[in-house]
Design a protein around this motif. Structure first.
Motif, PDB file in Angstrom:
ATOM      1  N   ASP A  13       2.675   6.644  11.730  1.00 14.09           N
ATOM      2  CA  ASP A  13       1.464   6.210  11.033  1.00 14.09           C
ATOM      3  C   ASP A  13       1.591   4.746  10.667  1.00 14.09           C
ATOM      4  O   ASP A  13       2.361   4.374   9.795  1.00 14.09           O
ATOM      5  CB  ASP A  13       1.259   7.045   9.767  1.00 14.09           C
ATOM      6  N   ARG A  70       0.930   5.592   0.575  1.00 15.63           N
ATOM      7  CA  ARG A  70       0.239   6.747   1.128  1.00 15.63           C
ATOM      8  C   ARG A  70       0.585   7.980   0.319  1.00 15.63           C
ATOM      9  O   ARG A  70       1.764   8.241   0.047  1.00 15.63           O
ATOM     10  CB  ARG A  70       0.660   6.964   2.585  1.00 15.63           C
ATOM     11  N   LYS A  83       1.030  12.360   7.086  1.00 14.84           N
ATOM     12  CA  LYS A  83       2.401  11.866   7.145  1.00 14.84           C
ATOM     13  C   LYS A  83       2.994  12.093   8.537  1.00 14.84           C
ATOM     14  O   LYS A  83       3.185  13.215   8.967  1.00 14.84           O
ATOM     15  CB  LYS A  83       3.261  12.564   6.103  1.00 14.84           C
ATOM     16  N   GLU A  86      -4.515  12.210   3.063  1.00 17.20           N
ATOM     17  CA  GLU A  86      -4.907  11.328   4.153  1.00 17.20           C
ATOM     18  C   GLU A  86      -5.165   9.898   3.708  1.00 17.20           C
ATOM     19  O   GLU A  86      -5.404   9.042   4.529  1.00 17.20           O
ATOM     20  CB  GLU A  86      -6.185  11.872   4.802  1.00 17.20           C
ATOM     21  N   LYS A  87      -5.133   9.651   2.410  1.00 19.66           N
ATOM     22  CA  LYS A  87      -5.587   8.350   1.941  1.00 19.66           C
ATOM     23  C   LYS A  87      -4.461   7.350   1.759  1.00 19.66           C
ATOM     24  O   LYS A  87      -3.320   7.697   1.514  1.00 19.66           O
ATOM     25  CB  LYS A  87      -6.335   8.513   0.616  1.00 19.66           C
ATOM     26  N   LEU A  88      -4.838   6.112   1.875  1.00 13.86           N
ATOM     27  CA  LEU A  88      -3.918   4.995   1.692  1.00 13.86           C
ATOM     28  C   LEU A  88      -4.497   4.120   0.589  1.00 13.86           C
ATOM     29  O   LEU A  88      -5.676   3.758   0.637  1.00 13.86           O
ATOM     30  CB  LEU A  88      -3.813   4.204   2.986  1.00 13.86           C
ATOM     31  N   SER A  94       0.844  -1.182   0.000  1.00 10.81           N
ATOM     32  CA  SER A  94       0.000   0.000   0.000  1.00 10.81           C
ATOM     33  C   SER A  94       0.884   1.237   0.000  1.00 10.81           C
ATOM     34  O   SER A  94       2.032   1.187   0.442  1.00 10.81           O
ATOM     35  CB  SER A  94      -0.954   0.015   1.199  1.00 10.81           C
TER      36      SER A  94
END
Lengths: 114, 113
Positions: free
Chosen positions: B99, A97, B95, A101-103, A95
């Protein structure tokens, strides 16, 4: 929406060989990528976090010499399963990023070690 | 460890609304609630996310309680294609050095004809 391309979709290899899986972010820069593995009927298990230009951070119990992660550019991270054995057979998912804010997730790689 | 708890499985009749609950009682003030789903042998698909306000998009609605300790994902008109495992995740959403996206077992939703 953003796309993460993972290649190959499936691979069969002999025990003792190494396998490389690629994860690419196609339309965005991914400073961080995550690698997961998933066994049948189980959830995704985080293996490592990969930051561009630095060493990956591995989760407890994941052998860093076994699962080599390289994140050499903002759009590409690779996972190499070294000296693969049948117990390494699993579904591997990456995945990425984006700056927001999204993954986003790749479509996964099914590894079968004979 | 995952910071969320979800029912193991749920059934929903085709055409009806599917309401998937999630508890995240230890959520921090800067953590978002994300929902993903995974169809067999595919990578997870992003559905929706929110911080404290209810959210809606073309796929679903997300209802977050005022204390933010739980949320509900709503698929307004479930179809057979919505059969999947649904994951509720909390994360900082930007970020940061810490995280991490940890998946719990999720809810296996079966949409029944």
């Amino acid at each position: 929406g953003a796309v993460v391309s993972q290649h190959p979709s499936w691979v069969i290899c002999k025990s003792g060989t190494s396998v490389k899986i690629e994860c690419r972010s196609l339309d965005f820069q991914a400073t961080t990528m995550f690698w997961y593995r998933q066994f049948p009927k189980q959830s995704l298990m985080l293996m490592a976090t990969s930051n561009e230009g630095s060493k990956a951070t591995y989760e407890q119990g994941v052998e860093k010499d076994k699962f080599l992660i390289n994140h050499a550019s903002l759009t590409l991270s690779t996972l190499t399963v070294t000296s693969a054995h049948p117990e390494d057979s699993s579904f591997y998912i990456c995945s990425a990023r984006d700056l927001g804010e999204k993954l986003f997730f790749g479509s996964g790689t099914q590894l079968s070690v004979l | 460890d995952a910071k969320t708890t979800q029912p193991t499985s749920m059934d929903c009749a085709e055409g009806r609304a599917a309401n998937l609950p999630c508890n995240h009682s230890t959520i921090s003030g800067n953590e978002y609630v994300y929902w993903y789903r995974q169809i067999h042998s595919q990578g997870p698909q992003y559905i929706i996310h929110g911080l404290k306000n209810n959210e809606t998009n073309e796929m679903a609605s997300l209802i977050i309680t005022e204390d933010r300790k739980s949320s509900t994902l709503i698929l307004p008109h479930a179809t057979l294609r919505d059969t999947a495992v649904y994951y509720c995740i909390v994360r900082v959403g930007q970020k940061t050095s810490y995280d991490k996206v940890i998946f719990g077992p999720g809810t296996s939703l079966s949409v029944i004809p």
